[in-house]
Design a protein around this motif. Structure first.
Motif, PDB file in Angstrom:
ATOM      1  N   ALA A 154      40.680  39.499  41.454  1.00 23.31           N
ATOM      2  CA  ALA A 154      42.065  39.652  41.001  1.00 23.31           C
ATOM      3  C   ALA A 154      43.038  39.561  42.167  1.00 23.31           C
ATOM      4  O   ALA A 154      44.239  39.347  41.970  1.00 23.31           O
ATOM      5  CB  ALA A 154      42.230  40.988  40.279  1.00 23.31           C
ATOM      6  N   TYR A 155      42.512  39.707  43.397  1.00 25.33           N
ATOM      7  CA  TYR A 155      43.370  39.691  44.591  1.00 25.33           C
ATOM      8  C   TYR A 155      43.429  38.316  45.256  1.00 25.33           C
ATOM      9  O   TYR A 155      43.939  38.196  46.370  1.00 25.33           O
ATOM     10  CB  TYR A 155      42.879  40.741  45.588  1.00 25.33           C
ATOM     11  N   SER A 156      42.931  37.298  44.579  1.00 25.47           N
ATOM     12  CA  SER A 156      43.002  35.946  45.159  1.00 25.47           C
ATOM     13  C   SER A 156      44.451  35.489  45.314  1.00 25.47           C
ATOM     14  O   SER A 156      44.749  34.638  46.148  1.00 25.47           O
ATOM     15  CB  SER A 156      42.226  34.950  44.296  1.00 25.47           C
ATOM     16  N   ASN A 157      45.347  36.060  44.523  1.00 23.73           N
ATOM     17  CA  ASN A 157      46.774  35.731  44.622  1.00 23.73           C
ATOM     18  C   ASN A 157      47.600  36.994  44.879  1.00 23.73           C
ATOM     19  O   ASN A 157      48.675  37.180  44.305  1.00 23.73           O
ATOM     20  CB  ASN A 157      47.245  35.041  43.344  1.00 23.73           C
ATOM     21  N   CYS A 158      47.071  37.845  45.764  1.00 29.26           N
ATOM     22  CA  CYS A 158      47.712  39.138  46.026  1.00 29.26           C
ATOM     23  C   CYS A 158      49.046  38.997  46.754  1.00 29.26           C
ATOM     24  O   CYS A 158      49.760  39.988  46.947  1.00 29.26           O
ATOM     25  CB  CYS A 158      46.778  40.059  46.805  1.00 29.26           C
ATOM     26  N   ASN A 159      49.392  37.780  47.160  1.00 26.17           N
ATOM     27  CA  ASN A 159      50.710  37.543  47.767  1.00 26.17           C
ATOM     28  C   ASN A 159      51.810  37.501  46.705  1.00 26.17           C
ATOM     29  O   ASN A 159      52.997  37.454  47.038  1.00 26.17           O
ATOM     30  CB  ASN A 159      50.709  36.239  48.566  1.00 26.17           C
ATOM     31  N   ARG A 200      48.858  36.275  52.766  1.00 25.57           N
ATOM     32  CA  ARG A 200      47.682  37.010  52.267  1.00 25.57           C
ATOM     33  C   ARG A 200      47.141  37.879  53.404  1.00 25.57           C
ATOM     34  O   ARG A 200      47.274  37.539  54.581  1.00 25.57           O
ATOM     35  CB  ARG A 200      46.607  36.046  51.782  1.00 25.57           C
ATOM     36  N   PRO A 201      46.471  38.989  53.081  1.00 26.71           N
ATOM     37  CA  PRO A 201      46.095  39.948  54.129  1.00 26.71           C
ATOM     38  C   PRO A 201      44.848  39.598  54.921  1.00 26.71           C
ATOM     39  O   PRO A 201      44.651  40.121  56.014  1.00 26.71           O
ATOM     40  CB  PRO A 201      45.881  41.252  53.342  1.00 26.71           C
ATOM     41  N   ASN A 202      43.974  38.734  54.375  1.00 24.88           N
ATOM     42  CA  ASN A 202      42.696  38.480  55.060  1.00 24.88           C
ATOM     43  C   ASN A 202      42.069  37.166  54.587  1.00 24.88           C
ATOM     44  O   ASN A 202      42.548  36.522  53.642  1.00 24.88           O
ATOM     45  CB  ASN A 202      41.724  39.647  54.821  1.00 24.88           C
ATOM     46  N   THR A 203      40.993  36.793  55.259  1.00 19.91           N
ATOM     47  CA  THR A 203      40.312  35.537  54.934  1.00 19.91           C
ATOM     48  C   THR A 203      39.601  35.613  53.583  1.00 19.91           C
ATOM     49  O   THR A 203      39.382  34.585  52.937  1.00 19.91           O
ATOM     50  CB  THR A 203      39.278  35.185  56.020  1.00 19.91           C
ATOM     51  N   TYR A 204      39.228  36.813  53.148  1.00 15.42           N
ATOM     52  CA  TYR A 204      38.533  36.962  51.854  1.00 15.42           C
ATOM     53  C   TYR A 204      39.419  36.501  50.703  1.00 15.42           C
ATOM     54  O   TYR A 204      39.036  35.638  49.909  1.00 15.42           O
ATOM     55  CB  TYR A 204      38.103  38.414  51.654  1.00 15.42           C
ATOM     56  N   THR A 205      40.622  37.075  50.590  1.00 17.20           N
ATOM     57  CA  THR A 205      41.504  36.718  49.482  1.00 17.20           C
ATOM     58  C   THR A 205      41.917  35.246  49.564  1.00 17.20           C
ATOM     59  O   THR A 205      42.047  34.570  48.533  1.00 17.20           O
ATOM     60  CB  THR A 205      42.754  37.614  49.467  1.00 17.20           C
ATOM     61  N   GLU A 392      44.356  49.381  53.736  1.00 19.04           N
ATOM     62  CA  GLU A 392      45.717  49.893  53.564  1.00 19.04           C
ATOM     63  C   GLU A 392      46.607  48.945  52.765  1.00 19.04           C
ATOM     64  O   GLU A 392      47.460  49.391  51.998  1.00 19.04           O
ATOM     65  CB  GLU A 392      46.350  50.192  54.926  1.00 19.04           C
ATOM     66  N   TYR A 393      46.432  47.657  52.934  1.00 28.40           N
ATOM     67  CA  TYR A 393      47.229  46.686  52.189  1.00 28.40           C
ATOM     68  C   TYR A 393      47.085  46.916  50.685  1.00 28.40           C
ATOM     69  O   TYR A 393      48.055  46.789  49.923  1.00 28.40           O
ATOM     70  CB  TYR A 393      46.776  45.274  52.556  1.00 28.40           C
ATOM     71  N   PHE A 394      45.880  47.265  50.246  1.00 28.89           N
ATOM     72  CA  PHE A 394      45.590  47.370  48.816  1.00 28.89           C
ATOM     73  C   PHE A 394      45.897  48.746  48.237  1.00 28.89           C
ATOM     74  O   PHE A 394      46.070  48.873  47.026  1.00 28.89           O
ATOM     75  CB  PHE A 394      44.120  47.007  48.557  1.00 28.89           C
ATOM     76  N   ILE A 395      45.939  49.781  49.075  1.00 30.52           N
ATOM     77  CA  ILE A 395      46.218  51.120  48.556  1.00 30.52           C
ATOM     78  C   ILE A 395      47.681  51.510  48.728  1.00 30.52           C
ATOM     79  O   ILE A 395      48.061  52.638  48.445  1.00 30.52           O
ATOM     80  CB  ILE A 395      45.306  52.184  49.218  1.00 30.52           C
ATOM     81  N   ASN A 396      48.490  50.555  49.177  1.00 31.71           N
ATOM     82  CA  ASN A 396      49.927  50.802  49.309  1.00 31.71           C
ATOM     83  C   ASN A 396      50.758  49.874  48.426  1.00 31.71           C
ATOM     84  O   ASN A 396      51.977  49.855  48.526  1.00 31.71           O
ATOM     85  CB  ASN A 396      50.366  50.649  50.773  1.00 31.71           C
ATOM     86  N   ARG A 397      50.079  49.110  47.548  1.00 32.30           N
ATOM     87  CA  ARG A 397      50.780  48.166  46.685  1.00 32.30           C
ATOM     88  C   ARG A 397      50.254  48.247  45.262  1.00 32.30           C
ATOM     89  O   ARG A 397      49.124  48.681  45.031  1.00 32.30           O
ATOM     90  CB  ARG A 397      50.602  46.731  47.207  1.00 32.30           C
ATOM     91  N   SER A 398      51.077  47.793  44.336  1.00 31.64           N
ATOM     92  CA  SER A 398      50.669  47.662  42.933  1.00 31.64           C
ATOM     93  C   SER A 398      50.922  46.225  42.487  1.00 31.64           C
ATOM     94  O   SER A 398      51.856  45.572  42.961  1.00 31.64           O
ATOM     95  CB  SER A 398      51.464  48.629  42.046  1.00 31.64           C
TER      96      SER A 398
END
Length: 515
Positions: A154-159, A200-205, A392-398
């Protein structure tokens, strides 16, 4: 009778990533609900000192497969391990095995991926993009293939803030990325990585988004569906609550907090903790496989497997549920009680966060050196801090994920299939789930004996008293130093003592008058 269970009966199924967390639960569910399936092919990387069959027996000997052995006693005969390495061309599969896969496979579940956030771009592209491309090429040569199910995130487009069930284009074509990595050296790749991943925050996403693009571009002639789960956690109901076997996601944080290593967390309390149980993901995946093969949608359907839009739970509640469970079921050999600091420091500054973690670790390592033992705590804390910083990127955003296709699929299921392959997260009780999750971490990951809970509670109580005593002594020492050096501190101290004396005098006088 379940239409989905009947559909998988007699099928030959290929699962990549079958030795991973999601892959194991997927295999278990298939065997338990469709014991008449023909065979499950699993791609297994060679491992020194272990044969492929030994690795299969190792998987089947876990508690996860206890119920399967009751309904499918010959389960080991229905797993066909294929020696493969996703880092090699054609996965390094032998000609004989490749021929069998191409001629027999009916369904593909592509679960394999690197989920490490800090993976170098080259490695992440190889596993999440190039391997997907090669598997699609194999799939196009399978005459009996009915469905190809790709597990993304679900975070593939977390931007983006709002994410629809569509494939979003990437600024650079996946093929250009793959081709350029063949001749660029590692130093240049590392240098251009931040520019490529953009916001995006990292190479995974980033590489999971590229993988979706590859599926869209090169799987046009196949029946394909993409599943996008959010943060995958322990089982909710099946085959039993709380099963987990890895440190990814919340599991590592639960252990760190339960053992007393994680004492503060820099998070946004009201941000949605989009956790999704692994069995919910599996049920949706199997339902999507059935629907894709039977109904053959004209375009690739994407299913969001998330909880935030249907049954939200924020990080503050999640943390409180975890801590409430710690009170009932403390972890053994805890270093100190994490509860107070973990809750009150949830807004903590990142620098203070690092200092508050590292200072005790340095002191403890100094003690280990004095006693002739190898220091290890600082290294462990540094690793923990790195992990937390990546989360932290994921626990500070919705995020807002649309679930139109997911709800459509649910409506297409019969009442029996809605029961057997339940992926309705609205039925999830978060407090109950988190309690089972913590218990599962304790039992299945840490292998702690539940009979040791009373002793662990006593140990925790002693540590709590030591913690309070230490804090009180530290406060008094600091206050005494302030009084000795500051006239203002002395004035404040005299005011407090005077106020307390007057209050007690008033209270005594009031008591005397009443008598």
């Amino acid at each position: 009778m379940s239409m989905i269970a009947a559909f998988y009966g007699g099928k030959s199924i290929l699962i990549t990533g079958a030795t991973g967390f999601l892959g194991k639960v997927l295999m278990e569910k298939l065997f338990r609900t469709s014991p008449t399936l023909k065979v499950i092919y699993i791609l297994v990387r060679p491992k020194a000192g272990q044969t492929l069959q030994q690795r299969v027996f190792q998987i089947l000997n876990s508690k996860l497969f206890e119920k399967v052995k009751e309904v499918c006693p010959n389960v080991h005969e229905k797993i066909r391990p294929i020696c493969a390495d996703l880092n090699q061309n054609d996965f390094g599969i032998s000609k004989e095995d490749m021929q069998e896969l191409l001629s027999c496979t009916n369904i593909i579940f592509h679960c394999a991926a690197t989920v490490r956030f800090d993976d170098p771009l080259r490695h992440a592209v190889q596993l999440n993009v190039t391997a997907t491309q090669q598997l699609l090429q194999m799939a196009s040569e399978m005459p009996r293939l009915e469905a190809f199910i790709h597990i993304s995130t679900a975070y593939s487009n977390c931007n983006l803030k709002h994410i629809d069930e569509v494939i979003y284009p990437c600024p650079v074509e996946p093929k250009k990325i793959i081709d350029s990595l063949e001749w660029l050296d590692d130093a240049i790749v590392d240098e251009i990585t931040p520019k490529l991943i953009g916001d995006r925050p990292n190479t995974y996403t980033y590489t999971k988004a590229l993988g979706e693009m590859v599926v869209h571009q090169e799987g046009r002639n196949l029946n394909i569906a993409i599943i996008r789960p959010s943060i995958v956690g322990a089982t909710w109901q099946e085959p039993f609550p709380g099963w987990v076997d890895n440190l990814n996601g919340p599991s590592g944080m639960i252990i760190a907090a339960g053992k007393g290593f994680l004492r503060s967390l820099r998070a946004t309390p009201m941000a949605v903790a989009d956790l999704i149980p692994v069995d919910t993901v599996v049920n949706l995946t199997l339902a999507a496989g059935w629907y894709t093969a039977v109904h053959r949608p004209k375009s690739t359907l994407i299913y969001h497997c998330t909880s935030g839009n249907l049954n939200p739970c924020n990080w503050l509640k999640m943390g409180l549920y975890v801590l409430a469970t710690f009170e009932k079921v403390p972890f053994e050999k805890a270093f100190r009680r994490p509860n107070a600091d973990f809750t009150t420091n949830i807004f903590s500054n990142q620098y203070w966060n690092a200092v508050s973690h590292l200072a005790p670790a340095i002191i403890y390592d100094f003690y280990l050196r004095l006693t002739g033992r190898k220091p290890r705590m600082t290294k462990l804390m540094n690793r923990l801090l790195r992990t937390i910083s990546m989360l932290e990127y994921f626990i500070n955003r919705s995020w807002e994920w649309s679930t139109v296709n997911t709800e459509m699929l649910m409506s297409e299921l019969s009442p029996e299939d809605q029961r057997v392959f339940n992926f309705d997260v609205r039925q999830l009780n978060w407090l109950e789930y988190i309690e089972n999750y913590v218990l599962g971490v304790k039992k299945y990951l840490l292998k702690e004996d539940m009979a040791g809970i009373p002793k662990a509670k006593q140990h925790l109580k002693r540590l709590r008293n030591i913690h309070y005593l230490f804090n009180t002594a530290l406060f008094l020492i600091i206050w005494r130093l302030l009084i000795a050096r500051s006239q203002m501190a002395r004035n404040i101290w005299l005011f407090i003592v005077s106020f307390c004396y007057k209050f007690l005098s008033y209270f005594r006088a009031s008591s005397t008058l009443k008598v």
